[in-house]
Design a protein around this motif. Structure first.
Motif, PDB file in Angstrom:
ATOM      1  N   LYS A  21       0.818  -1.221   0.000  1.00 24.52           N
ATOM      2  CA  LYS A  21       0.000   0.000   0.000  1.00 24.52           C
ATOM      3  C   LYS A  21       0.852   1.273   0.000  1.00 24.52           C
ATOM      4  CE  LYS A  21      -4.021  -1.997   2.167  1.00 24.52           C
ATOM      5  NZ  LYS A  21      -5.224  -1.638   2.893  1.00 24.52           N
ATOM      6  N   LYS A  22       2.179   1.094  -0.092  1.00 18.48           N
ATOM      7  CA  LYS A  22       3.145   2.209  -0.144  1.00 18.48           C
ATOM      8  C   LYS A  22       3.121   3.072   1.109  1.00 18.48           C
ATOM      9  CE  LYS A  22       3.157   2.457  -5.209  1.00 18.48           C
ATOM     10  NZ  LYS A  22       3.809   1.281  -5.469  1.00 18.48           N
ATOM     11  N   ILE A  23       2.891   2.429   2.251  1.00 16.67           N
ATOM     12  CA  ILE A  23       2.917   3.118   3.533  1.00 16.67           C
ATOM     13  C   ILE A  23       4.306   3.016   4.150  1.00 16.67           C
ATOM     14  CG2 ILE A  23       1.974   3.072   5.892  1.00 16.67           C
ATOM     15  CD1 ILE A  23      -0.704   2.182   4.524  1.00 16.67           C
ATOM     16  N   VAL A  24       4.968   1.893   3.912  1.00 17.25           N
ATOM     17  CA  VAL A  24       6.354   1.714   4.333  1.00 17.25           C
ATOM     18  C   VAL A  24       7.162   1.253   3.132  1.00 17.25           C
ATOM     19  CG1 VAL A  24       5.747   1.112   6.718  1.00 17.25           C
ATOM     20  CG2 VAL A  24       6.122  -0.710   5.042  1.00 17.25           C
ATOM     21  N   SER A  25       8.476   1.388   3.260  1.00 20.33           N
ATOM     22  CA  SER A  25       9.352   0.843   2.219  1.00 20.33           C
ATOM     23  C   SER A  25      10.531   0.150   2.889  1.00 20.33           C
ATOM     24  CB  SER A  25       9.825   1.941   1.258  1.00 20.33           C
ATOM     25  OG  SER A  25      10.740   2.785   1.900  1.00 20.33           O
ATOM     26  N   PHE A  26      11.007  -0.884   2.229  1.00 17.73           N
ATOM     27  CA  PHE A  26      12.227  -1.589   2.626  1.00 17.73           C
ATOM     28  C   PHE A  26      12.753  -2.306   1.399  1.00 17.73           C
ATOM     29  CE2 PHE A  26       8.462  -3.883   4.113  1.00 17.73           C
ATOM     30  CZ  PHE A  26       8.584  -5.137   3.541  1.00 17.73           C
ATOM     31  N   THR A  27      14.049  -2.615   1.414  1.00 19.85           N
ATOM     32  CA  THR A  27      14.716  -3.097   0.210  1.00 19.85           C
ATOM     33  C   THR A  27      14.502  -4.569  -0.088  1.00 19.85           C
ATOM     34  OG1 THR A  27      16.721  -3.462   1.507  1.00 19.85           O
ATOM     35  CG2 THR A  27      16.549  -1.360   0.336  1.00 19.85           C
ATOM     36  N   GLU A  28      14.303  -5.376   0.913  1.00 19.32           N
ATOM     37  CA  GLU A  28      14.210  -6.825   0.704  1.00 19.32           C
ATOM     38  C   GLU A  28      12.806  -7.247   0.289  1.00 19.32           C
ATOM     39  OE1 GLU A  28      16.983  -8.638   0.812  1.00 19.32           O
ATOM     40  OE2 GLU A  28      18.083  -6.869   1.440  1.00 19.32           O
ATOM     41  N   GLU A  29      12.724  -8.349  -0.445  1.00 17.19           N
ATOM     42  CA  GLU A  29      11.435  -8.911  -0.837  1.00 17.19           C
ATOM     43  C   GLU A  29      10.769  -9.599   0.352  1.00 17.19           C
ATOM     44  OE1 GLU A  29       8.397  -9.376  -3.411  1.00 17.19           O
ATOM     45  OE2 GLU A  29      10.277  -8.403  -3.936  1.00 17.19           O
ATOM     46  N   LEU A  30      11.571 -10.348   1.093  1.00 15.27           N
ATOM     47  CA  LEU A  30      11.093 -11.101   2.249  1.00 15.27           C
ATOM     48  C   LEU A  30      12.018 -10.815   3.424  1.00 15.27           C
ATOM     49  CD1 LEU A  30       9.259 -13.380   3.412  1.00 15.27           C
ATOM     50  CD2 LEU A  30      11.007 -14.989   2.642  1.00 15.27           C
ATOM     51  N   LEU A  31      11.459 -10.544   4.588  1.00 14.24           N
ATOM     52  CA  LEU A  31      12.263 -10.247   5.768  1.00 14.24           C
ATOM     53  C   LEU A  31      12.312 -11.463   6.684  1.00 14.24           C
ATOM     54  CD1 LEU A  31      10.862  -6.695   6.479  1.00 14.24           C
ATOM     55  CD2 LEU A  31      13.135  -7.239   5.617  1.00 14.24           C
ATOM     56  N   LEU A  32      13.522 -11.860   7.050  1.00 19.94           N
ATOM     57  CA  LEU A  32      13.722 -12.989   7.944  1.00 19.94           C
ATOM     58  C   LEU A  32      14.481 -12.527   9.175  1.00 19.94           C
ATOM     59  CD1 LEU A  32      14.859 -15.604   5.286  1.00 19.94           C
ATOM     60  CD2 LEU A  32      12.607 -15.421   6.338  1.00 19.94           C
ATOM     61  N   GLN A  33      14.009 -12.954  10.345  1.00 20.71           N
ATOM     62  CA  GLN A  33      14.655 -12.587  11.605  1.00 20.71           C
ATOM     63  C   GLN A  33      16.086 -13.111  11.610  1.00 20.71           C
ATOM     64  OE1 GLN A  33      15.200 -14.684  14.686  1.00 20.71           O
ATOM     65  NE2 GLN A  33      15.998 -12.880  15.677  1.00 20.71           N
ATOM     66  N   GLY A  34      16.984 -12.277  12.081  1.00 23.68           N
ATOM     67  CA  GLY A  34      18.397 -12.634  12.112  1.00 23.68           C
ATOM     68  C   GLY A  34      19.101 -12.178  10.846  1.00 23.68           C
ATOM     69  N   VAL A  35      18.679 -12.699   9.710  1.00 16.72           N
ATOM     70  CA  VAL A  35      19.304 -12.377   8.424  1.00 16.72           C
ATOM     71  C   VAL A  35      19.094 -10.915   8.041  1.00 16.72           C
ATOM     72  CG1 VAL A  35      19.315 -12.941   5.948  1.00 16.72           C
ATOM     73  CG2 VAL A  35      18.975 -14.753   7.636  1.00 16.72           C
ATOM     74  N   HIS A  36      17.903 -10.400   8.284  1.00  9.56           N
ATOM     75  CA  HIS A  36      17.549  -9.045   7.842  1.00  9.56           C
ATOM     76  C   HIS A  36      17.329  -8.071   8.999  1.00  9.56           C
ATOM     77  CE1 HIS A  36      16.170 -11.541   4.292  1.00  9.56           C
ATOM     78  NE2 HIS A  36      17.133 -10.779   3.806  1.00  9.56           N
ATOM     79  N   ASP A  37      17.936  -8.335  10.143  1.00 14.94           N
ATOM     80  CA  ASP A  37      17.746  -7.473  11.311  1.00 14.94           C
ATOM     81  C   ASP A  37      18.156  -6.022  11.064  1.00 14.94           C
ATOM     82  OD1 ASP A  37      16.663  -9.520  12.770  1.00 14.94           O
ATOM     83  OD2 ASP A  37      18.375  -9.768  14.111  1.00 14.94           O
ATOM     84  N   ASN A  38      19.114  -5.795  10.162  1.00 16.72           N
ATOM     85  CA  ASN A  38      19.601  -4.436   9.922  1.00 16.72           C
ATOM     86  C   ASN A  38      18.921  -3.732   8.757  1.00 16.72           C
ATOM     87  OD1 ASN A  38      21.446  -4.215  12.062  1.00 16.72           O
ATOM     88  ND2 ASN A  38      22.880  -5.523  10.957  1.00 16.72           N
ATOM     89  N   VAL A  39      17.919  -4.362   8.169  1.00 20.01           N
ATOM     90  CA  VAL A  39      17.177  -3.720   7.070  1.00 20.01           C
ATOM     91  C   VAL A  39      16.296  -2.622   7.653  1.00 20.01           C
ATOM     92  CG1 VAL A  39      15.384  -4.062   5.319  1.00 20.01           C
ATOM     93  CG2 VAL A  39      17.184  -5.773   5.619  1.00 20.01           C
ATOM     94  N   GLU A  40      16.398  -1.427   7.049  1.00 20.28           N
ATOM     95  CA  GLU A  40      15.595  -0.302   7.533  1.00 20.28           C
ATOM     96  C   GLU A  40      14.184  -0.327   6.957  1.00 20.28           C
ATOM     97  OE1 GLU A  40      18.277   3.383   8.913  1.00 20.28           O
ATOM     98  OE2 GLU A  40      17.750   3.365   6.797  1.00 20.28           O
ATOM     99  N   ILE A  41      13.223  -0.144   7.849  1.00 18.80           N
ATOM    100  CA  ILE A  41      11.822   0.011   7.469  1.00 18.80           C
ATOM    101  C   ILE A  41      11.564   1.516   7.540  1.00 18.80           C
ATOM    102  CG2 ILE A  41       9.444  -0.621   7.983  1.00 18.80           C
ATOM    103  CD1 ILE A  41      11.296  -3.078   7.535  1.00 18.80           C
ATOM    104  N   VAL A  42      11.172   2.115   6.428  1.00 19.44           N
ATOM    105  CA  VAL A  42      10.951   3.558   6.357  1.00 19.44           C
ATOM    106  C   VAL A  42       9.457   3.820   6.270  1.00 19.44           C
ATOM    107  CG1 VAL A  42      11.437   5.679   5.080  1.00 19.44           C
ATOM    108  CG2 VAL A  42      13.167   3.859   5.184  1.00 19.44           C
ATOM    109  N   LEU A  43       8.977   4.694   7.137  1.00 23.45           N
ATOM    110  CA  LEU A  43       7.574   5.111   7.117  1.00 23.45           C
ATOM    111  C   LEU A  43       7.430   6.169   6.022  1.00 23.45           C
ATOM    112  CD1 LEU A  43       4.825   4.793   8.466  1.00 23.45           C
ATOM    113  CD2 LEU A  43       5.512   6.532  10.107  1.00 23.45           C
ATOM    114  N   VAL A  44       6.841   5.770   4.904  1.00 24.20           N
ATOM    115  CA  VAL A  44       6.722   6.648   3.749  1.00 24.20           C
ATOM    116  C   VAL A  44       5.582   7.633   3.928  1.00 24.20           C
ATOM    117  CG1 VAL A  44       6.309   6.720   1.250  1.00 24.20           C
ATOM    118  CG2 VAL A  44       7.698   4.894   2.242  1.00 24.20           C
ATOM    119  N   GLU A  45       4.422   7.100   4.331  1.00 21.83           N
ATOM    120  CA  GLU A  45       3.278   7.969   4.580  1.00 21.83           C
ATOM    121  C   GLU A  45       2.426   7.364   5.683  1.00 21.83           C
ATOM    122  OE1 GLU A  45      -0.582   7.176   1.952  1.00 21.83           O
ATOM    123  OE2 GLU A  45       1.135   7.754   0.743  1.00 21.83           O
ATOM    124  N   ASP A  46       1.772   8.209   6.420  1.00 19.12           N
ATOM    125  CA  ASP A  46       0.872   7.745   7.475  1.00 19.12           C
ATOM    126  C   ASP A  46      -0.379   8.560   7.404  1.00 19.12           C
ATOM    127  OD1 ASP A  46       1.442  10.075   9.472  1.00 19.12           O
ATOM    128  OD2 ASP A  46       3.397   9.284   9.005  1.00 19.12           O
TER     129      ASP A  46
END
Length: 81
Positions: A56-81
């Motif tokens: 819904k383009k409310i958040v953005s992040f680079t990965e297709e799928l987020l996995l705990q441990g592997v993607h802990d440092n991926v930033e979740i950006v709040l695009v719109e609220d």
């Protein structure tokens, strides 16, 4: 599950745990969200809620799928609220 309600809760949690980046948008690392006790109690499927919010383009992040441990440092950006 009410997806819109889950996304609303996600926005609140990103605001609570995140901080503004250089562009002024609030961002939080996936590991911070995933490991937070309150988020663990709120969300049955955090990754699914994040994916729905991304669609819904409310958040953005680079990965297709987020996995705990592997993607802990991926930033979740709040695009719109």
């Amino acid at each position: 599950m009410d997806t819109n309600n889950e996304i609303r809760l996600l926005i609140e949690e990103i605001r609570r745990l995140g901080s503004p980046g250089p562009d002024g948008k609030i961002r939080v690392k996936f590991g911070v969200l995933f490991n937070d006790d309150r988020c663990a109690n709120l969300f049955e499927a955090l990754v699914g809620t994040l994916k729905a919010a991304k669609k819904k383009k409310i958040v953005s992040f680079t990965e297709e799928l987020l996995l705990q441990g592997v993607h802990d440092n991926v930033e979740i950006v709040l695009v719109e609220d």
